[in-house]
Design a protein around this motif. Structure first.
Motif, mmCIF file in Angstrom:
data_model
loop_
_atom_site.group_PDB
_atom_site.id
_atom_site.type_symbol
_atom_site.label_atom_id
_atom_site.label_comp_id
_atom_site.label_asym_id
_atom_site.label_seq_id
_atom_site.Cartn_x
_atom_site.Cartn_y
_atom_site.Cartn_z
ATOM 1 N N ALA A 135 51.650 67.453 40.372
ATOM 2 C CA ALA A 135 51.325 68.667 39.622
ATOM 3 C C ALA A 135 51.422 69.831 40.599
ATOM 4 C CB ALA A 135 49.930 68.573 39.027
ATOM 5 N N ILE A 136 52.320 70.760 40.325
ATOM 6 C CA ILE A 136 52.567 71.874 41.234
ATOM 7 C C ILE A 136 51.586 73.015 40.927
ATOM 8 C CG2 ILE A 136 54.305 73.440 42.157
ATOM 9 C CD1 ILE A 136 54.947 70.457 42.507
ATOM 10 N N LEU A 137 50.640 73.239 41.850
ATOM 11 C CA LEU A 137 49.649 74.303 41.649
ATOM 12 C C LEU A 137 50.277 75.691 41.759
ATOM 13 C CD1 LEU A 137 46.658 72.837 43.706
ATOM 14 C CD2 LEU A 137 46.910 72.901 41.222
ATOM 15 N N GLY A 138 51.300 75.813 42.545
ATOM 16 C CA GLY A 138 51.955 77.097 42.694
ATOM 17 C C GLY A 138 52.860 77.101 43.903
ATOM 18 N N GLU A 139 53.747 78.054 43.958
ATOM 19 C CA GLU A 139 54.683 78.171 45.072
ATOM 20 C C GLU A 139 54.793 79.628 45.497
ATOM 21 O OE1 GLU A 139 57.831 74.559 44.107
ATOM 22 O OE2 GLU A 139 58.220 76.564 43.291
ATOM 23 N N THR A 140 55.235 79.851 46.712
ATOM 24 C CA THR A 140 55.483 81.205 47.198
ATOM 25 C C THR A 140 56.488 81.152 48.329
ATOM 26 O OG1 THR A 140 54.422 83.266 47.879
ATOM 27 C CG2 THR A 140 53.673 81.251 48.977
ATOM 28 N N ARG A 141 56.968 82.313 48.741
ATOM 29 C CA ARG A 141 57.920 82.413 49.843
ATOM 30 C C ARG A 141 57.373 83.389 50.875
ATOM 31 N NH1 ARG A 141 63.464 81.024 48.631
ATOM 32 N NH2 ARG A 141 63.604 80.095 46.553
ATOM 33 N N ILE A 142 57.388 82.990 52.134
ATOM 34 C CA ILE A 142 56.983 83.877 53.220
ATOM 35 C C ILE A 142 57.999 83.768 54.347
ATOM 36 C CG2 ILE A 142 54.497 83.736 52.666
ATOM 37 C CD1 ILE A 142 54.199 81.763 54.983
ATOM 38 N N THR A 143 57.995 84.757 55.212
ATOM 39 C CA THR A 143 58.923 84.729 56.343
ATOM 40 C C THR A 143 58.357 83.855 57.464
ATOM 41 O OG1 THR A 143 57.925 86.651 57.418
ATOM 42 C CG2 THR A 143 59.653 87.081 55.780
ATOM 43 N N ILE A 144 59.226 83.454 58.366
ATOM 44 C CA ILE A 144 58.792 82.677 59.529
ATOM 45 C C ILE A 144 57.767 83.472 60.339
ATOM 46 C CG2 ILE A 144 59.544 81.689 61.741
ATOM 47 C CD1 ILE A 144 60.349 79.986 59.423
ATOM 48 N N ASN A 145 57.960 84.778 60.448
ATOM 49 C CA ASN A 145 57.038 85.629 61.203
ATOM 50 C C ASN A 145 55.645 85.621 60.571
ATOM 51 O OD1 ASN A 145 56.396 87.527 63.297
ATOM 52 N ND2 ASN A 145 56.438 89.147 61.741
ATOM 53 N N GLU A 146 55.588 85.707 59.223
ATOM 54 C CA GLU A 146 54.312 85.672 58.505
ATOM 55 C C GLU A 146 53.632 84.310 58.683
ATOM 56 O OE1 GLU A 146 55.189 88.735 54.781
ATOM 57 O OE2 GLU A 146 55.835 86.638 54.668
ATOM 58 N N PHE A 147 54.452 83.242 58.641
ATOM 59 C CA PHE A 147 53.911 81.892 58.820
ATOM 60 C C PHE A 147 53.281 81.724 60.204
ATOM 61 C CE2 PHE A 147 54.832 77.590 60.508
ATOM 62 C CZ PHE A 147 53.936 76.874 59.721
ATOM 63 N N LEU A 148 53.947 82.240 61.232
ATOM 64 C CA LEU A 148 53.441 82.115 62.601
ATOM 65 C C LEU A 148 52.152 82.896 62.815
ATOM 66 C CD1 LEU A 148 56.828 82.378 64.562
ATOM 67 C CD2 LEU A 148 55.446 80.326 64.198
ATOM 68 N N LYS A 149 51.917 83.940 62.020
ATOM 69 C CA LYS A 149 50.742 84.774 62.182
ATOM 70 C C LYS A 149 49.550 84.323 61.337
ATOM 71 C CE LYS A 149 53.247 88.968 63.492
ATOM 72 N NZ LYS A 149 53.573 90.365 63.123
ATOM 73 N N LEU A 150 49.758 83.227 60.528
ATOM 74 C CA LEU A 150 48.658 82.756 59.678
ATOM 75 C C LEU A 150 47.496 82.243 60.534
ATOM 76 C CD1 LEU A 150 50.502 80.788 56.821
ATOM 77 C CD2 LEU A 150 49.289 82.959 56.614
ATOM 78 N N GLY A 151 46.275 82.555 60.077
ATOM 79 C CA GLY A 151 45.090 82.097 60.788
ATOM 80 C C GLY A 151 43.996 81.679 59.819
ATOM 81 N N ILE A 152 42.858 81.228 60.379
ATOM 82 C CA ILE A 152 41.729 80.788 59.548
ATOM 83 C C ILE A 152 41.240 81.961 58.696
ATOM 84 C CG2 ILE A 152 39.360 79.879 59.615
ATOM 85 C CD1 ILE A 152 40.121 78.517 62.260
ATOM 86 N N ASN A 153 40.918 81.654 57.390
ATOM 87 C CA ASN A 153 40.416 82.608 56.391
ATOM 88 C C ASN A 153 41.498 83.527 55.833
ATOM 89 O OD1 ASN A 153 37.775 81.603 56.600
ATOM 90 N ND2 ASN A 153 37.308 82.967 58.330
ATOM 91 N N ASP A 154 42.775 83.370 56.280
ATOM 92 C CA ASP A 154 43.861 84.127 55.650
ATOM 93 C C ASP A 154 44.101 83.580 54.248
ATOM 94 O OD1 ASP A 154 44.193 85.768 57.777
ATOM 95 O OD2 ASP A 154 45.952 84.722 58.600
ATOM 96 N N VAL A 155 44.554 84.406 53.342
ATOM 97 C CA VAL A 155 44.819 84.009 51.949
ATOM 98 C C VAL A 155 46.310 84.150 51.672
ATOM 99 C CG1 VAL A 155 44.375 84.498 49.518
ATOM 100 C CG2 VAL A 155 42.521 84.710 51.187
ATOM 101 N N VAL A 156 46.896 83.108 51.087
ATOM 102 C CA VAL A 156 48.313 83.124 50.708
ATOM 103 C C VAL A 156 48.390 83.251 49.182
ATOM 104 C CG1 VAL A 156 50.496 81.864 50.706
ATOM 105 C CG2 VAL A 156 48.976 81.685 52.673
ATOM 106 N N SER A 157 49.036 84.286 48.702
ATOM 107 C CA SER A 157 49.156 84.527 47.265
ATOM 108 C C SER A 157 50.314 83.700 46.694
ATOM 109 C CB SER A 157 49.400 86.013 47.010
ATOM 110 O OG SER A 157 49.567 86.239 45.630
ATOM 111 N N LEU A 158 50.031 82.949 45.619
ATOM 112 C CA LEU A 158 51.046 82.104 44.984
ATOM 113 C C LEU A 158 51.708 82.844 43.821
ATOM 114 C CD1 LEU A 158 49.068 78.719 44.824
ATOM 115 C CD2 LEU A 158 50.612 79.518 46.624
#
Length: 331
Positions: free
Chosen positions: A263-286
């Motif tokens: 069951a796919i809860l949701g999907e999104t697209r981010i850049t490699i730069n955004e992925f590398l900057k992800l940290g604890i408590n960050d929120v990813v919008s689907l």
């Protein structure tokens, strides 16, 4: 229906014969000549159109299986298809092929005799190039194959006998064996020069090369199974009732087959730069609205729209509707 002359036409005809404008003997001679039909005994047609169609059907299946086999062996694009099926004298077939080619002679036990599969040099050299790690490019060679090249080609042609056996299984159970490998067609004399053979011509594309593959099947080889080449035989075989025991066993095995459900809860697209900057408590919008149904996939294929929930303290989904192929009502 015979043409009926009117009285006026009869009078005109009699008048022309009487006056000498028309010779009755010449008319009779012309009528006899029309009944004479030229027949070439060197090109005796021993197979009916119906039987030729049956042979074509068998080898269309063979072409499909050979395509699959060579694709898996060579790991490249391969396409083989039947172009024509003709019956010609054996000597005509020998004259039609190149003086330097690749010829495989197969015995077809329990049938008596042999058949020849002629591989155009363009196709044979593309096979070799691909086996040796190339792109499947053909080369122009004027000299004979080396011993190593012969061994490599022999190995692939021996493995391919299974496809020939399977294709002919709808007609007769045979055990093809590669008996001989030859390059010069003049050294092969399977039947008398005037004997009828069926030639199945197939076009072949392998990698970047293309050419022809010709199957030469003598009449003497097919003679014992000619009755099976009729349309009546094929229709009788296709109207057989299915084996209920085998069908039930197959159905039972399919019902216990496991499939992957997600069951796919949701999907999104981010850049490699955004992925590398992800940290604890960050929120990813689907890209999924909270009120929209989720997509349920089975073996990676979207099958149902569902809504999430809980059943007996476990996360669950409820099916809302089936997803029709090519239709997406929730976009």
């Amino acid at each position: 229906m015979e043409e009926i002359l009117s009285q006026n036409e009869i009078d005109v005809l009699l008048s022309a014969i009487t006056s000498g404008e028309m010779d009755a003997e010449e008319l009779k001679k012309e009528e006899e000549e029309k009944k004479i039909r030229v027949y070439d005994f060197k090109r005796a047609l021993r197979f009916s159109k119906d039987q030729i169609r049956s042979i074509s059907r068998i080898h269309e299946n063979y072409a499909r299986m050979l395509t699959t086999f060579l694709s898996s062996q060579l790991r490249t694009y391969v396409h083989i298809g039947v172009e024509s099926v003709d019956q010609v004298p054996y000597e005509e077939f020998i004259r039609s092929i190149s003086s330097l080619t690749v010829l495989n002679i197969y015995s077809m036990s329990p049938l008596k005799g042999s058949m020849v599969i002629e591989i155009n040099p363009n196709v044979a050299y593309a096979l070799l190039d691909r086996i040796l790690g190339g792109k499947g490019t053909s080369v122009t060679k004027t000299e004979s194959l080396t011993e190593i090249e012969k061994i490599l080609l022999n190995q692939i042609f021996e493995k391919a006998t299974g496809t020939l056996k399977e294709a002919w299984s709808s007609l007769v159970d045979v055990s093809p064996v590669l008996e001989e490998f030859e390059e010069n067609p003049q050294f092969i004399q399977m039947v008398a020069p005037n004997d009828t053979v069926v030639v199945v011509s197939m076009s072949a594309e392998i990698g970047e090369a293309s050419g022809m593959i010709n199957l030469c099947i003598p009449h003497t080889l097919l003679e014992p199974i000619i009755p099976k080449l009729s349309a009546h035989y094929w229709m009788d075989n296709t109207t057989d009732e299915r084996d209920e025991e085998a069908f039930q066993k197959l159905s039972s095995n399919l019902q216990t087959t496991k499939v992957d459900v997600q069951a796919i809860l949701g999907e999104t697209r981010i850049t490699i730069n955004e992925f590398l900057k992800l940290g604890i408590n960050d929120v990813v919008s689907l890209e999924q609205q909270i009120g929209d149904p989720l997509t349920l996939t089975i073996n990676q294929e979207p099958k149902f729209y569902v809504q999430p929930g809980q059943l007996k303290k476990k996360i669950a989904v409820q099916i809302l509707e089936e997803i029709e192929k090519g239709v997406n009502t929730h976009e």
